[in-house]
Enzyme design. Structure first.
Site, PDB file in Angstrom:
ATOM      1  N   GLU A 276      -0.280  -6.013  -7.936  1.00  0.00           N
ATOM      2  CA  GLU A 276      -0.574  -7.293  -7.287  1.00  0.00           C
ATOM      3  C   GLU A 276      -1.859  -7.917  -7.831  1.00  0.00           C
ATOM      4  O   GLU A 276      -2.902  -7.260  -7.872  1.00  0.00           O
ATOM      5  CB  GLU A 276      -0.700  -7.063  -5.779  1.00  0.00           C
ATOM      6  CG  GLU A 276       0.531  -6.376  -5.211  1.00  0.00           C
ATOM      7  CD  GLU A 276       0.307  -5.833  -3.810  1.00  0.00           C
ATOM      8  OE1 GLU A 276      -0.461  -6.431  -3.043  1.00  0.00           O
ATOM      9  OE2 GLU A 276       0.910  -4.783  -3.484  1.00  0.00           O
TER      10      GLU A 276
ATOM     11  N   HIS B 122       1.768 -11.008  -4.675  1.00  0.00           N
ATOM     12  CA  HIS B 122       2.102  -9.613  -4.306  1.00  0.00           C
ATOM     13  C   HIS B 122       3.382  -9.186  -5.036  1.00  0.00           C
ATOM     14  O   HIS B 122       4.442  -9.026  -4.434  1.00  0.00           O
ATOM     15  CB  HIS B 122       2.295  -9.598  -2.779  1.00  0.00           C
ATOM     16  CG  HIS B 122       2.406  -8.270  -2.123  1.00  0.00           C
ATOM     17  ND1 HIS B 122       3.312  -7.306  -2.486  1.00  0.00           N
ATOM     18  CD2 HIS B 122       1.719  -7.748  -1.083  1.00  0.00           C
ATOM     19  CE1 HIS B 122       3.186  -6.264  -1.697  1.00  0.00           C
ATOM     20  NE2 HIS B 122       2.212  -6.502  -0.834  1.00  0.00           N
TER      21      HIS B 122
HETATM   22  O1  TA6 Z   1      -0.285  -4.691  -0.824  1.00  0.00           O
HETATM   23  C1  TA6 Z   1       0.009  -3.473  -0.247  1.00  0.00           C
HETATM   24  C2  TA6 Z   1       0.338  -3.699   1.206  1.00  0.00           C
HETATM   25  O2  TA6 Z   1      -0.737  -4.320   1.853  1.00  0.00           O
HETATM   26  C3  TA6 Z   1       0.713  -2.336   1.829  1.00  0.00           C
HETATM   27  O3  TA6 Z   1      -0.298  -1.796   2.628  1.00  0.00           O
HETATM   28  C4  TA6 Z   1       2.031  -2.572   2.512  1.00  0.00           C
HETATM   29  O4  TA6 Z   1       1.967  -2.704   3.847  1.00  0.00           O
HETATM   30  C5  TA6 Z   1       2.563  -3.796   1.763  1.00  0.00           C
HETATM   31  O5  TA6 Z   1       1.471  -4.548   1.344  1.00  0.00           O
HETATM   32  C6  TA6 Z   1       3.639  -4.638   2.394  1.00  0.00           C
HETATM   33  O6  TA6 Z   1       3.176  -5.445   3.426  1.00  0.00           O
HETATM   34  P1  TA6 Z   1       4.201  -6.295   4.284  1.00  0.00           P
HETATM   35  O7  TA6 Z   1       3.379  -7.066   5.262  1.00  0.00           O
HETATM   36  O8  TA6 Z   1       4.942  -7.211   3.318  1.00  0.00           O
HETATM   37  O9  TA6 Z   1       5.142  -5.310   4.929  1.00  0.00           O
END
Ligand code: TA6
Length: 302
Positions: free
Chosen positions: A273, A170
């Protein structure tokens, strides 16, 4: 001998890699060679910084992030596994799986003949995880630090039964101004728009940012390029073992509402990502492995 001394005795590489106590008491590997510098904490196998020589930092790490056991680090490269985003059935399970908030072990380090430095971190199932994930597993993240940053996540199934997972590297990138960047590589690619309730849409041209953006691009193995006229560079994100690319920027309101981001943080970051998500679910038969790989490189613009 302390645990840190033991780690250094077994795995430090003179002049290239050492282990230090980082913020929040989280042990991190500091890597510095002729090509680049990087920091990787054993907590979550989380690459926090990467900076090739003669370039600005490539990864974005929130100045407000928590460094504490039990909290996810905001920025760098969280390893999301064995589910991407919210758990499909259990709303109380942690977002993006559990391995990003667990300790990993150092399994190997190496100074390579081409001047790059390698660090391999490993995590295997522990009894207290069976609530979340009843399967045996072995994860290995191989981090190679050089002119580019290479991340290779090997997911091995040592058990008797197949398992199916989703996940992601990510990756948060530093950008000069999110209003002025664009991302190429996804033209004509279908995506699920999380901001509008997972509507299916098709990308037309480069991705630009004018509002909250949270998209799961489907069936794509393409290299993406972040074109950044402010930092005068292009970041290339090449990948394998992934048919999904997620692009995320929370924009002003959500950024302000996140205590580990803050009001203006969204302006200087974007996530691209390397993922296995939505229909791109990976089934690993007993004894088999899946490799998810991302290669991140920077090209200066004149
Ligand atoms: O990858 C995008 C995502 O799933 C968003 O929807 C956002 O919530 C982000 O990741 C961050 O997630 P986290 O659990 O690290 O706050």
């Amino acid at each position: 001998m302390s645990a840190l001394e033991d780690l250094n005795a077994r795995f430090a590489l003179a002049g290239q890699l050492s282990f230090v106590d980082g913020p929040g008491g989280l042990v991190q590997a500091r890597i510095e060679n002729d090509l680049a510098a990087a920091a990787v904490t054993l907590y979550g196998a989380h690459v926090m910084t990467f900076q090739p020589r003669s370039h600005e930092p490539v990864l974005w790490l929130s100045p407000q992030t928590h460094f504490a056991v039990g909290k996810a680090i905001r920025g760098g490269v969280p390893v999301c596994w064995p589910w991407f985003a919210a758990h499909p059935e259990q709303a109380t399970y942690p977002s993006h799986g559990f391995v990003r908030t667990q300790p990993w072990q150092v399994s190997a380090t190496a100074a390579m003949p081409d001047g790059t430095t390698r660090l391999q971190l490993t995590r295997a199932a522990t009894p207290d995880e069976t609530e979340f994930w009843p399967h045996a597993y072995r994860l290995e993240l191989l981090v190679t630090v050089g002119q580019s940053l290479s991340l290779s996540l090997n997911v091995h199934n040592p058990g008797q039964h197949a398992f199916t997972y989703t996940g992601a590297l990510h990756t948060y990138f530093t950008v000069g101004d999110v209003n002025r960047i664009n991302i190429t590589g996804l033209d004509q690619t279908d995506y699920l728009d999380k901001v509008t309730g997972f509507d299916r849409k098709t990308q037309a041209g480069p991705v630009i940012f004018t509002q909250e953006t949270d998209r799961i691009y489907l069936d794509t193995a393409a290299t993406c390029v972040i074109n950044d006229p402010v930092l005068r560079r292009r970041i290339h994100v090449a990948k394998s073992g992934s048919q999904t690319t997620v692009v995320w920027n929370p924009w002003a309101e959500k950024s302000a509402a996140m205590p580990d981001m803050g009001p203006d943080a969204y302006r200087t970051m974007v996530c691209v990502e390397t993922a296995n998500a939505a229909d791109d679910q990976i089934t690993v038969p007993p004894g088999a492995s899946h490799h998810l790989q991302a290669e991140i490189s920077v090209e200066a613009l004149q």
